[in-house]
Design an enzyme around this catalytic site. Structure first.
Site, PDB file in Angstrom:
ATOM      1  N   GLU A 224      25.928  -0.841  36.569  1.00  0.00           N
ATOM      2  CA  GLU A 224      25.687   0.013  35.412  1.00  0.00           C
ATOM      3  C   GLU A 224      27.047   0.459  34.878  1.00  0.00           C
ATOM      4  O   GLU A 224      27.677   1.371  35.424  1.00  0.00           O
ATOM      5  CB  GLU A 224      24.825   1.220  35.810  1.00  0.00           C
ATOM      6  CG  GLU A 224      23.432   0.857  36.280  1.00  0.00           C
ATOM      7  CD  GLU A 224      22.594   0.187  35.205  1.00  0.00           C
ATOM      8  OE1 GLU A 224      22.955   0.267  34.019  1.00  0.00           O
ATOM      9  OE2 GLU A 224      21.564  -0.423  35.548  1.00  0.00           O
ATOM     10  N   CYS A 258      28.342   7.418  29.496  1.00  0.00           N
ATOM     11  CA  CYS A 258      28.558   5.978  29.322  1.00  0.00           C
ATOM     12  C   CYS A 258      27.857   5.441  28.081  1.00  0.00           C
ATOM     13  O   CYS A 258      28.271   4.424  27.528  1.00  0.00           O
ATOM     14  CB  CYS A 258      28.093   5.228  30.561  1.00  0.00           C
ATOM     15  SG  CYS A 258      26.364   5.496  30.993  1.00  0.00           S
TER      16      CYS A 258
END
Length: 535
Positions: A224, A258
Site C-alpha cells: 500500500e 497517502c
C-alpha cells in the site's frame, strides 16, 4: 487502563525475533487459529483493547503527530472498532466453502469447491501517518483469515507503537499475534525470516526494497504505497464545493495522507473563483488561524518538516495562500502554490504535507495528458465537473481508487476495498477485502469411484481415444471468423448445460431442456405414448 502513562519507546531485542516468529509459526501449524470461534474471540478482545486504550491512543497520536482528538477518533480508534464489528458479523459467511461458478454439467459431478484457508504466518509493517488504522487494520484482516501475525509498527510514531504493543500483549493470544518495535535493524531482521505473506504500508522506495527481499523466497506481498494523486477542476465544477472538499483533503492530518491530492489541475476560467473559495473556506475552518487551532495537526518530525520545506524553497511557483511555518513546533500552514508546469519541485515528488500546488490547464484533454505523464498509476484521483467530463477522466486516467466531486471519500469507507495499482501498490484490503488478502482460495474436487468407466478415456494407450475425448470436452464456438456472435440452437443448448451445477435455476433449466428434447424426438417419431403433460 486506557489512561495509563505511555511508556518510552523501546526497541525489541533483535536476538528475540526468530523465537517470536517461530512461536507464531508453531501456533499456526497446530491449527489453533483456524476455528471460527477462536478468530471471533481474538477480534472481540482486540475491540475491547482499542476501546479501553482509546484515551492513550488519543494522547499518543497527539504526541506523535499533533493529531486532533476528532481526527484520532474518526480515522483511527472508531475506524478500527467499526471494522472489527463489521468483520465479526460477516466472518462466518466469508469462511464458508463456495461452489465453483459457471461449471459445466459434466464437471459438476466432481463437486468442485473453493475452500477459504489462511495463508499462514504473516508480517505486517505499518505506517506512521495513521499509526492506529494503518497498523491494526491489516492485523484485523489477518486474524479474521485465521493467520498468525507479527506486527512491526512504525518507529516514526513511537508513542503509538508502544500503546499498540500494550494492547496486543494484554488482550490477544501472545502465540498468535506479536509486536516487534524498532527501526531499520529490527525490520531487516524480520525480513530475513520466511513469511507466508508480507503486508507493507509506506513509501514506494521502501516498498521496492521489501518486494525485492520477498522475491528471494517467493513470498507474496501486499504493498500500500502513495502516489502523485491528481485532482481535476473543470469550468463546469462548483468552485465552492471543490475548494471546501479539496482543502479538507489537504488539511486532514496536515496533508500527511497517502491519498491526498498532490496537485490540482484547474481550467483557467474557473481559477479566480476557486482560489477565492479556498480563502473563504480556510477562514471558516480556522477563524483564529491554523497555528492556534486544536483542529490542525503537525508534521511528524523535523526530518519530514525539512523535506517539505525544501520543496517550497525550490518551487518556481507563486504562493497564493499561506506559507507560514515554525520548525520548533513542526508547524506548517496550508500553502497554496500556483506552479508553471508539471516539472515543478512541488509536483514531481509526493508531498505528504500541507502544500497544495495548482496547475492551470487549457482543457480537460490537456489535464489528462499531464496526469498520464506525471504519474500514470496514482493511488487516488479526484475530479470535479460535469458527469460527461468526470466520466472521461475516469475512463482515461488509471488510479487505485477515485472520488468524484470529493477528496478521497472512497478511502474513508471501511467496507470498500482499498488499494493501489502499478507504482501506487498492489493488492487491497478493508472489510471483506482484508479477509481475502490473507486467505488462500483453494480449489478442491472429489471424483467418485463410480465415474471410473466414464473417465477411463484419459488413460493410455491413447489409440482411438482422441475422437471420444474431443466429443466429451470440445467447446463449440458461438462466433464466426469475423468475431460476430452466433446465437443458434447450439448456443442455447450450450448455455443451458453450462449453467452452474449447484444453481437451482440451472438445474431446472437443464431438466426442462431435456424434457423438450425428449418431446421433440417422440413427436418426430409419431409416438402417441407420451404422458398427457408432455403431449
Amino acid at each position: 487502563m486506557g489512561a495509563s502513562k505511555i511508556m518510552p519507546f523501546e526497541a525489541t531485542a533483535i536476538e528475540s525475533i526468530p523465537d517470536t516468529v517461530n512461536r507464531c509459526k508453531a501456533t499456526f501449524r497446530a491449527q489453533t487459529t483456524k476455528p471460527l470461534s477462536y478468530r471471533l474471540t481474538q477480534l472481540r478482545k482486540l475491540y475491547w483493547g482499542i476501546n479501553d486504550y482509546a484515551d492513550a491512543l488519543v494522547e499518543s497520536c497527539k504526541q506523535d503527530l499533533g493529531k486532533p482528538v476528532f481526527e484520532t477518533f474518526m480515522a483511527e480508534v472508531d475506524w478500527c472498532k467499526n471494522d472489527i464489528v463489521f468483520v465479526t458479523k460477516n466472518l462466518e459467511k466469508w469462511m464458508k466453502d463456495e461452489a465453483a461458478p459457471d461449471i459445466a454439467f459434466s464437471n459438476s459431478l466432481l463437486n468442485p469447491t473453493i475452500r477459504k484457508e489462511p495463508l499462514g504466518t504473516v508480517l505486517v509493517i505499518g505506517a506512521y501517518n495513521f499509526p492506529v488504522q494503518l497498523q491494526l487494520g491489516p492485523v484485523i484482516g489477518a486474524i479474521a483469515a485465521g493467520c498468525t501475525v507479527v506486527l512491526k509498527p512504525s518507529e516514526v510514531s513511537p508513542a503509538t507503537a508502544m500503546v499498540i504493543k500494550n494492547i496486543v500483549e494484554q488482550y490477544l493470544d501472545p502465540d498468535c499475534v506479536a509486536v516487534v518495535n524498532g527501526g531499520v535493524p529490527e525490520t531487516t531482521a524480520l525480513l530475513n525470516e520466511k513469511w507466508d505473506k508480507i503486508f507493507y504500508t509506506g513509501s514506494a522506495g521502501v516498498g521496492t526494497i521489501i518486494a525485492k527481499k520477498a522475491a528471494e523466497t517467493l513470498t507474496p506481498v501486499t504493498l500500500e504505497l502513495g502516489g502523485l494523486n491528481p485532482a481535476f477542476i473543470t469550468n463546469n465544477a462548483d468552485p465552492r464545493l471543490a475548494a471546501r472538499r479539496l482543502l479538507w483533503g489537504k488539511l486532514l492530518n496536515a496533508g500527511q495522507v497517502c491519498m491526498s491530492e498532490n496537485y490540482i489541475m484547474v481550467e483557467k476560467e474557473i481559477l479566480p473563483q476557486f482560489v477565492e473559495q479556498l480563502k473563504i473556506a480556510l477562514k471558516e475552518f480556522y477563524p483564529n488561524g491554523q497555528r492556534n487551532s486544536e483542529d490542525y495537526a503537525r508534521i511528524v518530525n523535523k526530518r519530514h518538516f525539512q523535506r517539505i520545506k525544501k520543496m517550497l524553497d525550490e518551487t518556481r511557483g507563486k504562493i497564493l495562500i499561506g506559507g507560514e511555518m515554525d520548525e520548533s513546533q513542526n508547524f506548517m500552514e496550508i500553502t497554496v502554490v500556483l506552479v508553471e508546469d508539471e516539472h515543478d519541485p512541488v509536483v514531481v515528488d509526493e508531498i505528504f504535507g500541507p502544500i497544495m500546488p495548482i496547475l492551470v490547464v487549457d482543457s480537460i484533454e490537456s489535464a489528462i495528458r499531464t496526469a498520464n505523464s506525471v504519474h500514470s498509476t496514482p493511488l487516488g484521483l479526484y475530479a470535479f465537473g460535469s458527469k460527461a467530463e468526470t466520466s472521461k477522466i475516469l475512463n482515461e486516467v488509471t488510479s487505485g481508487g477515485a472520488s468524484i466531486n470529493d477528496a478521497y471519500y472512497h478511502g474513508s469507507i471501511p467496507t470498500l476495498a482499498f488499494g493501489g495499482v502499478g507504482n501506487s501498490g498492489q493488492g487491497a484490503y478493508r472489510g471483506k477485502a482484508s479477509f481475502d488478502t490473507f486467505t488462500h482460495r483453494r480449489s478442491v474436487t472429489t471424483t467418485p469411484g463410480w465415474m471410473e468407466s466414464l473417465i477411463d478415456v484419459r488413460y493410455p494407450p491413447y489409440a482411438g481415444k482422441l475422437a471420444k475425448m474431443r466429443r466429451l470436452t470440445t467447446q463449440k464456438p458461438n462466433f464466426d471468423r469475423e468475431g460476430r456472435e452466433i446465437k443458434g440452437v447450439g448456443y442455447w443448448l450450450s448455455f443451458v448445460f453450462g449453467l452452474g451445477a449447484n444453481s437451482l435455476k440451472g438445474a431446472v433449466a437443464r431438466w426442462v431442456m431435456v424434457a423438450l428434447v425428449a418431446v421433440g424426438l417422440k413427436k418426430a417419431q409419431g409416438s402417441s405414448s407420451l404422458p398427457p403433460w408432455l403431449r
